[in-house]
Design an enzyme around this catalytic site. Structure first.
Site, short mmCIF file in Angstrom:
data_model
loop_
_atom_site.label_atom_id
_atom_site.label_comp_id
_atom_site.label_asym_id
_atom_site.label_seq_id
_atom_site.Cartn_x
_atom_site.Cartn_y
_atom_site.Cartn_z
N GLN A 262 -2.36 -30.32 1.72
CA GLN A 262 -3.05 -30.42 0.43
C GLN A 262 -2.68 -29.31 -0.54
OE1 GLN A 262 -7.61 -29.83 -0.07
NE2 GLN A 262 -7.21 -31.98 -0.41
N PHE B 242 -18.68 -32.77 -7.05
CA PHE B 242 -17.38 -32.32 -6.55
C PHE B 242 -16.42 -33.50 -6.55
CE2 PHE B 242 -15.38 -28.73 -4.35
CZ PHE B 242 -16.22 -27.70 -4.76
N ARG C 241 -7.92 -34.38 2.13
CA ARG C 241 -9.29 -33.94 2.35
C ARG C 241 -10.06 -33.88 1.04
NH1 ARG C 241 -11.91 -29.27 1.75
NH2 ARG C 241 -10.15 -27.83 1.65
N LEU D 263 -7.33 -19.38 -5.75
CA LEU D 263 -8.11 -20.59 -5.94
C LEU D 263 -9.15 -20.47 -7.04
CD1 LEU D 263 -8.75 -23.37 -4.64
CD2 LEU D 263 -10.41 -22.19 -3.22
N GLU E 111 -12.95 -26.29 -7.38
CA GLU E 111 -13.22 -27.59 -7.98
C GLU E 111 -14.62 -27.62 -8.60
OE1 GLU E 111 -11.42 -30.53 -5.42
OE2 GLU E 111 -13.25 -31.69 -5.61
N ALA F 199 -15.22 -21.93 12.14
CA ALA F 199 -15.17 -22.80 13.32
C ALA F 199 -15.34 -21.99 14.60
CB ALA F 199 -13.86 -23.58 13.35
N GLY F 200 -14.65 -20.86 14.69
CA GLY F 200 -14.73 -20.03 15.89
C GLY F 200 -16.12 -19.47 16.10
N LEU G 6 -15.72 -27.06 4.87
CA LEU G 6 -16.81 -26.20 5.33
C LEU G 6 -17.74 -26.98 6.28
CD1 LEU G 6 -17.61 -24.09 2.13
CD2 LEU G 6 -16.40 -23.39 4.19
N ARG H 41 -8.25 -34.38 -4.86
CA ARG H 41 -7.26 -33.33 -5.14
C ARG H 41 -5.83 -33.83 -5.16
NH1 ARG H 41 -10.12 -28.64 -1.43
NH2 ARG H 41 -11.83 -28.32 -2.87
N HIS I 209 -2.90 -25.27 -0.20
CA HIS I 209 -4.30 -24.95 0.06
C HIS I 209 -4.77 -25.28 1.47
CE1 HIS I 209 -8.42 -24.14 -0.91
NE2 HIS I 209 -8.81 -25.38 -0.72
N HIS J 172 -4.11 -27.74 -3.86
CA HIS J 172 -5.31 -27.71 -4.69
C HIS J 172 -4.86 -27.68 -6.15
CE1 HIS J 172 -9.05 -26.45 -6.50
NE2 HIS J 172 -9.67 -26.64 -5.36
#
Lengths: 231, 581
Positions: free
Chosen positions: B238, B118, B393, B250, B253, B18-19, B399, B284, B351, B240
């Site tokens: 969340q 997914f 989510r 992780l 998925e 994001a940054g 992403l 999830r 997660h 996972h």
């Protein structure tokens, strides 16, 4: 099980020279070396300094020398190394504090090889096409996490810090052999210089050190060949 | 303490997806600094694995409206639907843009970007699983992070690596800059800046077993919460479904997207009972709840019946090598199991924070539940709550979130900077930060008040009392535990008194942020007397749209008292329905 952990300590702020500290730590065989270091930091010596983040080998923060070999502390389990365990900072970069080295030169070298896609082509509003074979050509070298384990295992880099180093060449390889990239000639020009790819003496230390399993030496050889073919 | 002053038009805190995406947008139009406590390429975006959802329709017919439907349904109808429309519509161009910048996506025979199935993603509003996740093997996040960083390098973006922002200066609702600590030297840096974007990621380290990096301590949301500003939807955290047993690492998925299944100790594919139509590809929250239920009912595998098994053995060596190389390596490295031949012990792992700093679709931060905008402050990515994820989510949407809303936050910075004048900060504006650090360093070290002891108790207790299944009793108990930890943290001590890389000092400061995140999570969870998405109240097992189709806004006053207020959800095309898969 009880471990004896020997750590090479040094603090630019207060120490004249490096010294070994010994810690005795209880650990499980499937603990990571990083867990052991965190146990020391949490309960024995809060001043122990090392970089770490993801703790599973994808962020590249915690490259260090463990029993003589460059490893990521989060990727090696206690059961995989012999006790006592000797831990030192990676070689060839200035030590700042304990296991933390100055990474600036390393990232400067990386930036020299123009680490970004160079393409003049107008790409339109859809993706450029690339075959599975074309992407496979660079799959190995795109895995690099810039941890510096390869570069700081290289005997040439130890003696000549000006050598651009395996990690930079791996990242150059990732673009040179990308079917979409048009910056090959510029990169080869940079890499054929005195501190470029031909300084590599194929010691293979880099390949052994890579925590991502990249065939580093092979990638360097491919870049050398490309320089030869294009000059 | 040495104080250094800088002047910028804009500052971005955090250099994950994001940054960096915000920086690419804002960089060409202003004097910009990106400040990150890690080298940018160490950011946790790099750990994302499976893919990035976008209706490119490269494999089969797809439509961004179907993606939006799935996202809203996946969110248990708590997401704001106009924001979800933006996410899913802009997803397509965002993926293409990353390809143009060089992201090495996996490819189909046709040469187009490869897409896979997914959890929770379907075609025609639930008809069948959709091939929507665009991927680069199982290291999609790594490739996004590298590509965005490479783009920033090509643009000459100015980075302050290994600087930790400790304070934001806001006067009368207007941003003036930030105060940062240089980890290498211990110097204090004042950054005058009229636009500041938070992109500091999540806070999974409030829990013991987590997929999150050690660095994910809620620094951005914590900074604002300590100023009395609200955080949105903090009760929705969340888990996972498939973290490696005990370690929490992780396992994407995508493993189930490629055909992997979950089995209990009897070898039963139990998801058939919980989600008869899409089974192991249910969202999830449902899969994690199913696993926790199986374990509670004694169907867990292993000597303590406390995990289930992820079975990939029928996928064949080629699929594992080509499509899931990293996660299969994690299994070999950390549990010494060969996933080609043996199933993998997994358990739900903390997660992703659906909640965070409240923003509108342009990344502008709200200072209250009425929608008042904090001038010059922006947030994006996991540290923000738009809300596009609502109560749960969907995989692959984070992403997307980072690039879609990272870009929008960057653009908002540009607009704001172009119409406002430079802000100045006085030399003593770092006083609060200096006092805090000085006090910490001067307090004599006492093991009882060490960072690690308090942090371990926090993580243990949050995992026991505020995890997947929640009750008033457990949450009340956790409130008391947090009060106690908060009191102890006021006397926190560090043994390292140095300036250079005093990471123990930073751990102490991060711990305060973690405590804030835990307090906001527990307080909002206590108030939400219903079950929705990832928030399961055993004492209120039904979803209650009449009373709780609302976003929570949790804030803390100067006395430490926490208040929870609410804001209506923005509905749209999809009226709330029963959530079945």
């Amino acid at each position: 099980m009880e471990l004896e952990i020997k750590i090479l300590r040094y603090n630019t702020e207060s120490d004249e020279k490096a010294h070994w500290d010994i810690f005795h730590v209880e650990a499980l065989p499937d603990d990571r070396i990083l867990d052991v270091l965190l146990e020391i930091k949490s309960h024995k010596d809060g001043s122990l300094a090392f970089r770490y983040s993801c703790a599973h080998g994808v962020c590249g923060s915690d490259a260090m020398i463990i029993n003589g070999e460059n490893k990521l502390a989060c990727q090696i389990l206690v059961s995989e190394v012999s006790n006592p365990i000797k831990i030192e900072p990676i070689r060839g970069l200035p030590v700042i504090k304990d296991l933390i080295v100055d990474m600036n030169d390393f990232f400067d070298s990386y930036k020299k090889i123009l680490p970004y896609l160079i393409s003049e082509e107008s790409s339109g509003d859809r993706e450029r096409l690339q075959s599975p074979e074309e992407i496979e050509r660079i799959e190995d070298t795109t895995k690099c996490i810039l941890c510096a384990a390869c570069t700081t295992s290289c005997p040439v880099f130890w003696t000549a810090g000006s050598f651009i180093g395996p990690a930079s060449i791996v990242n150059a390889h990732r673009f040179i052999f990308d079917s979409r990239d048009q910056g090959k000639i510029q990169r080869l020009e940079i890499l054929k210089g005195i501190n470029g790819a031909f300084r590599c003496r194929t010691a293979f230390n880099c390949t052994n050190a890579c925590p991502r399993g990249i065939k580093v030496t092979e990638a360097i050889q491919e870049v050398k060949r490309e320089i030869a073919l294009n000059s | 303490m040495k104080v250094v002053k800088h002047s910028f038009d804009g500052v971005i805190i955090g250099a994950g997806g994001a940054g960096l995406r915000a920086a690419i947008e804002a960089g060409p139009h202003m004097n910009l600094a990106v400040i990150s406590k890690l080298y940018p390429t160490r950011s946790h975006t790099g750990a994302a694995q499976g893919g990035m959802g976008a209706a490119l329709a490269n494999v089969e017919e797809d439509n961004w409206n179907w993606h939006a439907f799935d996202t809203v349904k996946g969110s248990d109808y708590l997401a704001d639907q106009p924001a979800v429309d933006i996410l899913c519509k802009e997803a397509i161009d965002s993926v293409i843009e990353l390809e143009h910048w060089g992201l090495p996506f996996s490819r189909l025979e046709s040469g187009k970007i490869a897409q896979r199935k997914f959890g929770g993603h379907t075609v025609r509003e639930g008809e069948a699983p959709a091939f929507r996740a665009c991927y680069a093997a199982d290291r999609t996040g790594h490739m996004i992070l590298q590509t965005l960083y490479q783009k920033c390098v090509s643009m000459g973006v100015k980075f302050f690596d290994e600087f930790q922002v400790l304070d934001i200066k806001i006067d009368d609702g207007v941003c003036k800059g930030v105060i940062a600590y240089e980890i290498l030297t211990g110097d204090i840096h004042i950054f005058e800046s009229r636009a500041v974007t938070f992109a500091t990621g999540g806070f999974g380290k409030i829990y013991k077993v987590s997929s999150n990096a050690h660095s994910l301590t809620g620094d951005g949301p914590g900074m604002l919460f300590q100023k009395g500003l609200p955080l949105e939807d903090m009760e929705f955290y969340q888990f996972h479904p498939t973290g490696i047993y005990r370690l929490g690492i992780l396992l994407s998925e995508a493993a189930r997207g490629e055909g992997g299944i979950l089995i209990n100790k009897n070898g039963e594919r139990f998801m058939e009972r919980y989600a008869p139509s899409i089974k192991d590809l249910a969202p999830r929250d449902m899969v994690s709840r199913a696993i926790a239920t199986e374990i509670r009912e004694g169907n867990g595998a292993g000597p303590n019946n406390d995990y289930v098994l992820l079975d990939l053995t029928h996928l064949g060596e080629d699929v594992l090598r080509e499509k899931l190389p990293d996660i299969t390596d994690f299994v070999r490295t950390y549990v010494k199991i060969e996933p080609i031949t043996d199933p993998i012990p997994v358990q739900p792992t903390a997660h992703y924070a659906m909640g965070g700093i409240p923003t509108n679709v342009n990344g502008e931060v709200f200072s209250d539940e009425k929608g008042t905008i904090l001038q010059g402050v922006y947030a994006a990515g996991e540290s923000a709550c738009v809300s596009v994820h609502g109560a749960n989510r969907l995989g692959t949407n984070s992403l997307l979130d980072i690039v879609v809303f990272g870009r929008r936050a960057g653009k908002s910075m540009v607009d704001y900077v172009s119409k406002t004048a430079h802000m100045t900060l006085s030399d003593n504006s770092a006083e609060d930060v200096i006092n805090k650090i000085t006090a910490l360093l001067e307090r004599q070290h006492n093991e009882e008040y060490s960072v690690s002891n308090i942090r371990e108790e926090l993580q243990e207790s949050m995992s026991s009392n505020a995890q997947i299944f929640r009750t008033e009793e457990k949450l009340s108990k956790q409130t008391e535990i947090l009060e106690n930890l908060r009191n102890r943290s006021k006397n926190i001590t560090v043994s390292d008194k140095g300036k250079v890389f005093n990471t123990e000092l930073l751990d102490a400061i991060e711990l305060e942020n973690l405590l804030d995140m835990a307090e906001a999570t527990v307080a909002s969870a206590l108030e939400r007397k219903e079950s929705r998405g990832a928030h399961t109240r055993e004492d209120y097992p039904e979803r209650d749209d009449l009373n709780f189709l609302k976003h929570s806004f949790t804030s803390k006053d100067t006395s430490g008292k926490i208040k929870v207020k609410y804001k209506d959800v923005e509905l749209g095309k999809y009226p709330p329905m029963e959530r079945k898969y």
